[in-house]
Structures are given as C-alpha cells and as structure tokens.
Design a protein around this motif. Structure first.
Motif, PDB file in Angstrom:
ATOM      1  N   SER A  36     -10.834  -6.463  14.873  1.00 48.85           N
ATOM      2  CA  SER A  36     -12.074  -6.557  14.103  1.00 48.85           C
ATOM      3  C   SER A  36     -11.919  -7.535  12.951  1.00 48.85           C
ATOM      4  CB  SER A  36     -12.463  -5.183  13.565  1.00 48.85           C
ATOM      5  OG  SER A  36     -13.573  -5.280  12.706  1.00 48.85           O
ATOM      6  N   SER A  37     -12.984  -8.264  12.675  1.00 51.94           N
ATOM      7  CA  SER A  37     -12.970  -9.232  11.571  1.00 51.94           C
ATOM      8  C   SER A  37     -13.485  -8.625  10.274  1.00 51.94           C
ATOM      9  CB  SER A  37     -13.836 -10.453  11.934  1.00 51.94           C
ATOM     10  OG  SER A  37     -15.178 -10.054  12.183  1.00 51.94           O
ATOM     11  N   ARG A  38     -13.776  -7.323  10.275  1.00 49.89           N
ATOM     12  CA  ARG A  38     -14.284  -6.686   9.072  1.00 49.89           C
ATOM     13  C   ARG A  38     -13.219  -6.673   7.983  1.00 49.89           C
ATOM     14  NH1 ARG A  38     -16.208  -0.923  10.934  1.00 49.89           N
ATOM     15  NH2 ARG A  38     -14.160  -1.094  11.941  1.00 49.89           N
ATOM     16  N   ALA A  39     -13.686  -6.755   6.743  1.00 42.20           N
ATOM     17  CA  ALA A  39     -12.765  -6.700   5.609  1.00 42.20           C
ATOM     18  C   ALA A  39     -12.167  -5.297   5.521  1.00 42.20           C
ATOM     19  CB  ALA A  39     -13.510  -7.028   4.320  1.00 42.20           C
ATOM     20  N   PRO A  40     -10.916  -5.172   5.068  1.00 42.14           N
ATOM     21  CA  PRO A  40     -10.300  -3.849   4.932  1.00 42.14           C
ATOM     22  C   PRO A  40     -11.056  -2.994   3.927  1.00 42.14           C
ATOM     23  CG  PRO A  40      -8.981  -5.538   3.838  1.00 42.14           C
ATOM     24  CD  PRO A  40     -10.031  -6.254   4.617  1.00 42.14           C
ATOM     25  N   ALA A  41     -11.001  -1.674   4.144  1.00 42.24           N
ATOM     26  CA  ALA A  41     -11.729  -0.756   3.267  1.00 42.24           C
ATOM     27  C   ALA A  41     -11.208  -0.830   1.839  1.00 42.24           C
ATOM     28  CB  ALA A  41     -11.627   0.666   3.803  1.00 42.24           C
TER      29      ALA A  41
ATOM     30  N   LEU B 283       0.242   9.920   8.415  1.00 39.74           N
ATOM     31  CA  LEU B 283      -1.141   9.568   8.756  1.00 39.74           C
ATOM     32  C   LEU B 283      -1.568   8.272   8.077  1.00 39.74           C
ATOM     33  CD1 LEU B 283      -2.830  13.088   8.571  1.00 39.74           C
ATOM     34  CD2 LEU B 283      -2.168  11.812  10.613  1.00 39.74           C
ATOM     35  N   HIS B 284      -1.161   8.103   6.824  1.00 37.79           N
ATOM     36  CA  HIS B 284      -1.464   6.878   6.080  1.00 37.79           C
ATOM     37  C   HIS B 284      -0.851   5.676   6.780  1.00 37.79           C
ATOM     38  CE1 HIS B 284      -1.367   4.763   1.869  1.00 37.79           C
ATOM     39  NE2 HIS B 284      -2.117   4.123   2.733  1.00 37.79           N
ATOM     40  N   SER B 285       0.406   5.794   7.199  1.00 41.95           N
ATOM     41  CA  SER B 285       1.095   4.691   7.872  1.00 41.95           C
ATOM     42  C   SER B 285       0.410   4.340   9.188  1.00 41.95           C
ATOM     43  CB  SER B 285       2.555   5.060   8.129  1.00 41.95           C
ATOM     44  OG  SER B 285       3.227   5.357   6.932  1.00 41.95           O
ATOM     45  N   LEU B 286       0.041   5.375   9.952  1.00 47.26           N
ATOM     46  CA  LEU B 286      -0.634   5.124  11.229  1.00 47.26           C
ATOM     47  C   LEU B 286      -1.982   4.452  11.022  1.00 47.26           C
ATOM     48  CD1 LEU B 286       0.150   8.473  13.103  1.00 47.26           C
ATOM     49  CD2 LEU B 286       1.120   6.213  13.564  1.00 47.26           C
ATOM     50  N   LEU B 287      -2.714   4.898   9.997  1.00 45.38           N
ATOM     51  CA  LEU B 287      -4.009   4.295   9.699  1.00 45.38           C
ATOM     52  C   LEU B 287      -3.854   2.819   9.344  1.00 45.38           C
ATOM     53  CD1 LEU B 287      -7.068   4.538   9.164  1.00 45.38           C
ATOM     54  CD2 LEU B 287      -6.516   5.253   6.831  1.00 45.38           C
ATOM     55  N   LEU B 288      -2.868   2.507   8.500  1.00 41.52           N
ATOM     56  CA  LEU B 288      -2.645   1.119   8.108  1.00 41.52           C
ATOM     57  C   LEU B 288      -2.237   0.261   9.298  1.00 41.52           C
ATOM     58  CD1 LEU B 288      -0.767   1.606   4.713  1.00 41.52           C
ATOM     59  CD2 LEU B 288      -3.099   0.781   5.033  1.00 41.52           C
ATOM     60  N   LEU B 289      -1.381   0.808  10.170  1.00 44.53           N
ATOM     61  CA  LEU B 289      -0.932   0.065  11.348  1.00 44.53           C
ATOM     62  C   LEU B 289      -2.087  -0.186  12.307  1.00 44.53           C
ATOM     63  CD1 LEU B 289       2.506   1.792  12.017  1.00 44.53           C
ATOM     64  CD2 LEU B 289       2.138  -0.569  11.253  1.00 44.53           C
ATOM     65  N   CYS B 290      -2.918   0.825  12.514  1.00 46.77           N
ATOM     66  CA  CYS B 290      -4.063   0.666  13.406  1.00 46.77           C
ATOM     67  C   CYS B 290      -5.058  -0.344  12.843  1.00 46.77           C
ATOM     68  CB  CYS B 290      -4.750   2.014  13.627  1.00 46.77           C
ATOM     69  SG  CYS B 290      -3.790   3.178  14.599  1.00 46.77           S
TER      70      CYS B 290
ATOM     71  N   ASP C 239       0.828  -1.203   0.000  1.00 53.17           N
ATOM     72  CA  ASP C 239       0.000   0.000   0.000  1.00 53.17           C
ATOM     73  C   ASP C 239       0.867   1.260   0.000  1.00 53.17           C
ATOM     74  OD1 ASP C 239      -1.885   2.040   0.522  1.00 53.17           O
ATOM     75  OD2 ASP C 239      -3.142   0.681   1.673  1.00 53.17           O
ATOM     76  N   LEU C 240       1.812   1.339   0.911  1.00 49.33           N
ATOM     77  CA  LEU C 240       2.644   2.533   1.028  1.00 49.33           C
ATOM     78  C   LEU C 240       3.550   2.723  -0.189  1.00 49.33           C
ATOM     79  CD1 LEU C 240       3.700   2.393   4.793  1.00 49.33           C
ATOM     80  CD2 LEU C 240       2.090   3.986   3.727  1.00 49.33           C
ATOM     81  N   ALA C 241       4.228   1.645  -0.599  1.00 46.42           N
ATOM     82  CA  ALA C 241       5.153   1.760  -1.723  1.00 46.42           C
ATOM     83  C   ALA C 241       4.418   2.098  -3.011  1.00 46.42           C
ATOM     84  CB  ALA C 241       5.943   0.459  -1.887  1.00 46.42           C
TER      85      ALA C 241
END
Length: 258
Positions: free
Chosen positions: A101-106, A88-95, A24-26
């Motif tokens: 939660s078992s929800r699928a990623p956005a 912020l993107h990195s923190l969001l991905l890490l969190c 995602d980041l790269a």
C-alpha cells in the motif's frame, strides 16, 4: 539556547541512520522503562526509603496492603503483558512495512519535530479520545459475565499498588489499556514524538492512580474508591465520570450511609 537545535539535529540524525521499525520499538521500550517501570519502582520503594512519609500518605491501612508475594506475582504478569504487546507491536510494524500500500503510515517518523500547534492539538485530542475509549471499555468490562471472565483479575488488588496498573488479563490489557492509548494518535496520523509524549503521560498517570498514595490532587484516592466500590470512577481524567454520574459527587453522604 542551543539545546533545541541540538535536539533537532540529533533526532534528524537518528531518523536518517536507523530503521524506522527499530526507532519505533526501541523508543517505545525506553518510554515504558522511564515512565512506567521507574515510577512504579519509586512508589514501591517509599516504604523502605521514607517509611514515615509513606505511612502518612498511604490511602489503605497496613492489613489491606498486598504481600511481597502478591507484588512479585503482579510484576510477572505485567512482564507477560508487556511481552505480548511487544510481539504484537513488532508484527504490526513488520506487516505495515511489507505492505504494498502507498498509504502514509499511521504514526509518522519524520526527521523534523512536529510543530508546537500540531503537538498540542494532537495531545489534547488524544487525551479526550482516550478518555472516551477507556471509560467505555472499562464500563463494558464491569458487565458481570465479562467481569468474571476478564476484569476480576485486575480487581484482585483491593488496595492497589503501582505495579498493579498493568496487572490484567491479556484481553483486558489489549482492549482497555493498550488500544485506547494507541488508537487516538493513529487516527490523527501523529508524529512518533507526539505519540511517545502521550504514552509517557498515560503511563505516569496509571502508575500514579494505582500507587496507593494520596498525591496529585486525589487521583489515586479516586481510583482506590473504584477498587473498593466497583461502581464509581471508571475513567482516567474524570470527565465522563462527571458527565455520566459515576464520580461520587455525593461521596461523603454515600460513605456515611455505608
């Protein structure tokens, strides 16, 4: 004939051998490099590489053009804003990855390509939703107290250049530039390849409309008018400007009266 299967195999291999956060980041950084930094640099280079062509197509006269110092300052602010978004993107991905939660990623990182139908549908919906979100945020930022506090920074460039497209107060950059692009694919649960394609389109669009040149059907001309007048052309594709009467439909008559 073998290009698409090879690309699918390569993508599948990347997904199976790399961490989703790294992908995602790269990938997002690569999209920024190819579809924002490269076009901005090319637009900026026209004065040197093709001076006659540049002079012929520039929308604003030489006295209004920003100085080299202005452009370098803009690049530094853009780097700051992109670094903020990266953190912020990195923190969001890490969190998200550490959540129980078992929800699928956005945003999905699947080994398969999205279908053609899904890709085109998600791109179209994302374009329309982004227009709604960006137009709304942009109009709100022109409310006098918010304009003075946040949006005035961006309007420092009355004759925009491509590198001014991300020249903004950090609050504006997040609220008006980043979230209107990020939210639609997230709401749709889009494939990350769709997300990257949508991001690439928006980065090319914003660098083009801020380029200061009359290319691409007058898109930059319209945004130049926004930087001159402040009360027209708040949207990206022009749909809401047309619907809400902020598109200078009587532009020629207005210019004659000014």
């Amino acid at each position: 004939m073998t290009t698409l299967p090879s690309a699918k195999a390569l993508w599948s291999s990347i997904v199976s051998t790399h961490n989703p956060i790294a992908i995602d980041l790269a990938g997002t950084l690569l999209i920024q490099l190819l579809f924002w930094w490269l076009p901005c640099t090319l637009f900026l280079s026209l004065d040197t590489l093709l001076p006659r062509f540049s002079a012929l197509h520039k929308l604003q006269p030489a006295p209004k053009q920003p100085t080299t110092a202005d452009i370098l300052h803009s690049i530094r602010i853009c780097l700051r804003n992109q670094l903020l978004v990266l953190v912020l993107h990195s923190l969001l991905l890490l969190c998200t990855s550490s959540s129980s939660s078992s929800r699928a990623p956005a945003i999905r990182i699947d080994p398969d390509f999205p279908s053609g139908r899904e890709f085109s549908t998600h791109i179209l919906i994302s374009i329309l939703l982004r227009e709604l979100l960006f137009y709304t945020a942009h109009r709100i930022l022109h409310h006098p107290p918010l304009y003075r506090r946040f949006h005035k920074t961006h309007h420092r460039f009355t004759a925009p250049v491509a590198f001014a497209s991300q020249y903004a107060h950090p609050v504006e950059h997040i609220a008006a530039n980043v979230l209107p692009i990020l939210i639609p694919p997230m709401l749709l649960g889009a494939h990350i390849l769709t997300m990257w394609a949508f991001l690439a389109m928006q980065l090319v669009e914003t660098s083009t409309v801020h380029s200061g040149y009359d290319f691409f059907g007058g898109a930059a001309r319209k945004h130049d008018r926004h930087h001159e007048r402040f009360d027209v052309y708040f949207g990206g594709i022009g749909l809401l400007d047309w619907a809400l009467g902020t598109d200078e439909r009587d532009g020629e008559e207005r210019r004659k009266r000014e």
